[in-house]
Design a protein around this motif. Structure first.
Motif, PDB file in Angstrom:
ATOM      1  N   GLY A 169       0.798  -1.209   0.000  1.00 21.91           N
ATOM      2  CA  GLY A 169       0.000   0.000   0.000  1.00 21.91           C
ATOM      3  C   GLY A 169       0.832   1.261   0.000  1.00 21.91           C
ATOM      4  N   ASP A 178      -2.222   1.653   2.230  1.00 23.70           N
ATOM      5  CA  ASP A 178      -2.280   2.902   1.468  1.00 23.70           C
ATOM      6  C   ASP A 178      -3.069   3.964   2.228  1.00 23.70           C
ATOM      7  OD1 ASP A 178      -2.141   4.573  -1.010  1.00 23.70           O
ATOM      8  OD2 ASP A 178      -4.294   4.211  -1.029  1.00 23.70           O
ATOM      9  N   ARG A 182      -1.615   7.607   3.430  1.00 19.70           N
ATOM     10  CA  ARG A 182      -2.168   8.854   2.894  1.00 19.70           C
ATOM     11  C   ARG A 182      -2.783   9.729   3.983  1.00 19.70           C
ATOM     12  NH1 ARG A 182      -6.352   8.520  -0.015  1.00 19.70           N
ATOM     13  NH2 ARG A 182      -6.796   6.276   0.023  1.00 19.70           N
TER      14      ARG A 182
END
Length: 222
Positions: A169, A178, A182
């Motif tokens: 990710g 991920d 983020r």
């Protein structure tokens, strides 16, 4: 962070969880389909094996050791051309399945090998005395007798794949890893990081519980 924030984030959390499950399930299927025959070959081609071919055993063992020695993040980058060749891209959940499978196959191959070697040699010898050929011994003796241990090995492999998927990710594969990068890291939103970690822990605990339960039931029925 109020309820409006979490209601906004909830679709992303659900999608990330779905992506992680998709990557792990598909890569697990391919890992078992390739890794189990690899483990069987490592056992039957070894010295005093059903189909003794020590040169083949050594070559397979060497390849497996190379695969296990590479850190996943390096493997992820190193096989980028191979990933692009297979799925046409190196970004996204479908692309992540390739390195996940490649990383897990040698790991599960060794796990399967260990499980198969735990089968009592007396049972194998009895099958030989009854006239069973190598293929029959593999299907009717080695695999059934080692099934509880193989189930535990599959659970361990799935847990490793969950960890690998979180690493994937970080380079655009999607999933909970991920999302954690983020939101939790790049935007310094610690609660999001905590939630993703909790979800990963829940997944791992659930897989381990299912593996232990199934293995115990198979052992009782043996």
């Amino acid at each position: 962070m109020d309820w409006n924030y979490w209601s906004y984030l909830l679709p992303d959390l659900l999608q990330a969880t779905q992506d992680t499950l998709w990557m792990v399930v598909i890569s697990t299927i391919f890992t078992i389909l390739i890794g189990l025959p690899l483990g069987i070959l490592l056992v039957i081609t070894d010295r005093n094996g059903l189909l003794q071919q020590t040169w083949l055993h050594q070559i397979l063992g060497f390849i497996v050791n190379i695969g296990r020695s590479l850190p996943f993040i390096i493997l992820l980058v190193a096989i980028t051309p191979f990933t692009r060749l297979l799925v046409g891209t190196t970004i996204g959940t479908s692309a992540a399945i390739v390195p996940l499978t490649v990383a897990a196959i040698p790991f599960f191959g060794r796990v399967a090998e260990t499980s198969l070697r735990e089968v009592d040699s007396g049972v194998v010898e009895a099958a030989k005395a009854m006239g069973c050929n190598a293929w029959q011994i593999i299907l009717k003796v080695l695999i059934p007798e080692s099934l509880p241990s193989l189930i535990l090995g599959i659970a361990i492999t799935i847990i490793s794949l969950i960890g690998y998927s979180a690493i994937a990710g970080a380079v655009g594969a999607g999933g909970l890893g991920d999302l954690a990068i983020r939101y939790g890291y790049q935007r310094f939103e610690t609660p999001v990081m905590v939630v993703t970690v909790v979800l990963l822990i829940v997944l791992v605990q659930l897989i381990q519980w299912l593996g232990n339960t199934l293995a115990q039931r198979l052992t009782r029925h043996a």
